[in-house]
Design a protein around this motif. Structure first.
Motif, PDB file in Angstrom:
ATOM      1  N   SER A   1      24.444  14.546 -12.902  1.00  0.00           N
ATOM      2  CA  SER A   1      24.523  15.300 -14.154  1.00  0.00           C
ATOM      3  C   SER A   1      23.444  16.373 -14.215  1.00  0.00           C
ATOM      4  O   SER A   1      23.693  17.508 -14.639  1.00  0.00           O
ATOM      5  CB  SER A   1      24.397  14.344 -15.342  1.00  0.00           C
ATOM      6  N   LEU A   2      22.233  16.027 -13.783  1.00  0.00           N
ATOM      7  CA  LEU A   2      21.159  17.029 -13.745  1.00  0.00           C
ATOM      8  C   LEU A   2      21.536  18.176 -12.827  1.00  0.00           C
ATOM      9  O   LEU A   2      21.369  19.356 -13.180  1.00  0.00           O
ATOM     10  CB  LEU A   2      19.850  16.394 -13.263  1.00  0.00           C
TER      11      LEU A   2
ATOM     12  N   HIS B   1      31.546  10.939 -11.946  1.00  0.00           N
ATOM     13  CA  HIS B   1      30.766   9.775 -12.335  1.00  0.00           C
ATOM     14  C   HIS B   1      31.284   8.583 -11.554  1.00  0.00           C
ATOM     15  O   HIS B   1      32.471   8.273 -11.597  1.00  0.00           O
ATOM     16  CB  HIS B   1      30.880   9.518 -13.849  1.00  0.00           C
ATOM     17  N   PHE B   2      30.385   7.936 -10.820  1.00  0.00           N
ATOM     18  CA  PHE B   2      30.770   6.800  -9.997  1.00  0.00           C
ATOM     19  C   PHE B   2      30.679   5.515 -10.820  1.00  0.00           C
ATOM     20  O   PHE B   2      29.751   5.338 -11.611  1.00  0.00           O
ATOM     21  CB  PHE B   2      29.864   6.691  -8.771  1.00  0.00           C
TER      22      PHE B   2
ATOM     23  N   GLN C   1      21.488   1.374 -10.230  1.00  0.00           N
ATOM     24  CA  GLN C   1      21.300   2.428  -9.232  1.00  0.00           C
ATOM     25  C   GLN C   1      22.456   3.423  -9.280  1.00  0.00           C
ATOM     26  O   GLN C   1      22.254   4.627  -9.102  1.00  0.00           O
ATOM     27  CB  GLN C   1      21.173   1.810  -7.844  1.00  0.00           C
ATOM     28  N   ILE C   2      23.673   2.931  -9.525  1.00  0.00           N
ATOM     29  CA  ILE C   2      24.822   3.837  -9.678  1.00  0.00           C
ATOM     30  C   ILE C   2      24.653   4.683 -10.931  1.00  0.00           C
ATOM     31  O   ILE C   2      24.949   5.885 -10.923  1.00  0.00           O
ATOM     32  CB  ILE C   2      26.128   3.019  -9.731  1.00  0.00           C
ATOM     33  N   ARG C   3      24.147   4.091 -12.008  1.00  0.00           N
ATOM     34  CA  ARG C   3      23.873   4.878 -13.224  1.00  0.00           C
ATOM     35  C   ARG C   3      22.803   5.929 -12.944  1.00  0.00           C
ATOM     36  O   ARG C   3      22.878   7.054 -13.453  1.00  0.00           O
ATOM     37  CB  ARG C   3      23.431   3.962 -14.367  1.00  0.00           C
TER      38      ARG C   3
ATOM     39  N   GLY D   1      23.759  12.567  -0.349  1.00  0.00           N
ATOM     40  CA  GLY D   1      25.061  12.258   0.213  1.00  0.00           C
ATOM     41  C   GLY D   1      26.202  12.804  -0.632  1.00  0.00           C
ATOM     42  O   GLY D   1      27.208  13.301  -0.104  1.00  0.00           O
ATOM     43  N   TYR D   2      26.047  12.750  -1.960  1.00  0.00           N
ATOM     44  CA  TYR D   2      27.053  13.324  -2.865  1.00  0.00           C
ATOM     45  C   TYR D   2      27.195  14.829  -2.625  1.00  0.00           C
ATOM     46  O   TYR D   2      28.308  15.364  -2.569  1.00  0.00           O
ATOM     47  CB  TYR D   2      26.646  13.052  -4.312  1.00  0.00           C
TER      48      TYR D   2
END
Length: 537
Positions: free
Chosen positions: A129-130, A103-104, A120-122, A156-157
């Motif tokens: 999470s999905l 989680h960022f 946007q981070i949320r 990117g993640y």
């Protein structure tokens, strides 16, 4: 075509099936924890979820698997695990128990074009999470909140934290394809992105030289081309299949919907800022595309929302419960506090003398249909409405109305249209105050008249409609948005310019004529009222 190199088949076939089965197990656990409604949909799942996540107390504990129970009762060895089965189970247990969902709390290091906003981070954390729970979802933030950036940050993640470099495919409208490419280049330059667009010969060369060799992470293409070149795309096992403006597949029998359902993909993401128009079957079509093993039967889904059995409040509550795990929607007023609210002004304009004459002619000619005498043909009635709308916009839209020859561009162009009289005064005023303007119209011939008007008033302008080539669209937007731009106004066709266009350097939006669908007008307004806007729109 030749077979794909092993590297670019994405996930190898065996690994692809194993990943899909693992995701099924995780997703059922996740859905059961989200809401009790999904117990009704879980009967299709034959094997109990192996995830160590704790089940809610209201569900009875799962019984041990048949294989292990028979072994413990001393049954024959044929029920014992094989070496391959045990290896697969150990790998599955390891990935389920040891993998931690990141989680960022700030912008990830791989995002280079600026800082992501808190919401946007949320949104990125929600998408992660999905993915980790094997769920496909719908990112449905209101237009102008950066859905493109959130989607890019997810890919990117996967590359930088999960070592999943693709292949991913992003299917978008033609009007947004250049914007998606620029956003990837700006925000996540570490991703290698290719874009499929062009003539048949250009696409054939692209497929053989760029697509099939597979030295890329993301392929961006349009709705039309994904249907024409589906044979090439079917060769890939995509890691993510992403569809922008996803309400285009709300009809599961449309050619586009049938085409993308044939593609092999581990994960799917729908991106749309346009809400569905209160149609439960359209909602089922999207959920069926995301999770066909859960939402497989439309009649069963519809039975949950029979209006006869539920009052409105209960219906809404049940709908929210079903959508909670899949859908994320925020609106600008809730999350983007720094964006000045837009101010809407409706101007009611009378008809000019020439417009009154033409309006009367149209009604007199078809008065029987207007009054409903005889059998009313719907197409003829719609045609009358269209003629009346043309008359209200400008009488010169009718052949023979403009005085001439010779045809001259003079003040008569303004005085013969009530709308243009008001528009002329408005544009002169906002130009003095330093504003820049977007003008939208449904009719490209209205844009022709406005173009003549701009030349007469010596306004510097840009124009974009459905006939504007792809490369020219990008150049026009860059020209208008550049800090040194001298362009005062940008004229756009509502249909061609409503999506994927960021013109936040303008602060006045004029809808010369409204669309029948209010969502189209909202999309037009959000070309200027979006992230990056510093003035009130």
């Amino acid at each position: 075509m030749t077979d794909l190199p092993h590297k670019r088949q994405g996930i190898a076939p065996g690994e692809f099936d194993f990943k899909t089965e693992t995701d099924k197990s995780r997703r059922f656990d996740y859905l059961l924890q989200q809401t009790h409604l999904f117990t009704q949909f879980m009967e299709v799942c034959k094997r109990p979820p192996p995830s160590p996540l704790k089940m809610p107390q209201k569900f009875p504990p799962m019984s041990p698997s048949p294989r292990k129970r028979k072994v413990s009762e001393g049954a024959s060895r044929q029920f014992r695990l094989t070496e391959q089965e045990e290896d697969a189970e150990m790998i599955q247990t390891h990935t389920t128990s040891d993998s931690q969902v990141l989680h960022f709390s700030f912008t990830p290091f791989y995002i280079k074009g600026g800082e992501m906003r808190d919401y946007q981070i949320r949104g990125l954390n929600w998408l992660i999470s999905l993915y980790e729970n094997g769920i496909n979802g719908i990112l449905a933030d209101e237009m102008g909140l950066g859905k493109t950036l959130q989607t890019i940050s997810l890919l990117g993640y996967l590359k930088h934290f999960r070592n999943i470099e693709g292949p991913h495919i992003v299917v978008v409208p033609k009007s947004t394809i250049s914007n998606w490419g620029k956003e990837f280049q700006r925000w996540c330059p570490s991703m290698k992105v290719i874009t499929m667009i062009g003539s048949h010969a250009e696409r054939s060369e692209f497929i053989s030289q760029e697509l099939i060799p597979g030295d890329w992470n993301v392929c961006i293409t349009t709705f039309e081309l994904v249907m024409r070149e589906q044979a090439a795309f079917k060769k890939f096992n995509f890691s993510y299949l992403i569809i922008d403006e996803a309400h285009r597949i709300k009809n599961e029998k449309s050619k586009l919907s049938e085409t993308v359902r044939k593609f092999k993909s581990t994960n799917r993401l729908l991106v749309t800022g346009t809400p569905l128009q209160n149609n439960m079957h359209e909602l089922w079509a999207l959920l069926n595309f995301l999770l066909p093993d859960v939402f497989g039967d439309s009649t069963e889904f519809d039975s949950w929302f029979e209006a006869k059995r539920l009052d409105n409040e209960e219906l809404v509550e049940r709908l929210h419960s079903v959508l909670r795990p899949f859908l994320l929607r925020r609106i600008k007023a809730e999350v983007e506090k720094g964006l000045p609210p837009k101010k809407e002004i409706k101007v009611f304009v009378g008809l000019s003398e020439m417009q009154r004459e033409w309006y009367t002619k149209i009604l007199s000619k078809d008065i029987d249909i207007v009054n409903g005498a005889g059998k009313v043909d719907r197409m003829r009635l719609l045609n009358i409405l269209m003629q009346l709308r043309k008359c209200c916009n400008h009488p010169y839209l009718f052949d023979g109305a403009e005085p001439g020859p010779p045809y001259t561009t003079d003040y008569h162009l303004i005085k013969n249209s009530g709308k243009l009289v008001v528009l002329d005064k408005l544009l002169l005023k906002v130009q003095q105050q330093g504003s820049r303007v977007l003008i939208f119209s449904q009719m490209t011939r209205v844009l022709d008249i406005l173009e003549d008007y701009c030349l007469w008033r010596e306004f510097q302008y840009c124009r974009l409609d459905g006939q504007t080539p792809h490369e020219e669209r990008t150049a026009l937007m860059e020209d208008f948005n550049s800090p040194e731009s001298k362009k005062f106004l940008f004229m756009l066709s509502t249909r061609a310019g409503g999506l994927g266009i960021n013109l936040a350097t303008a602060d006045v939006v004029i809808l010369y004529d409204s669309d029948w669908n209010p969502q189209v007008d909202l999309q037009a307004q959000d070309r200027a009222h979006r992230i990056g806007q510093t003035k009130q729109v």
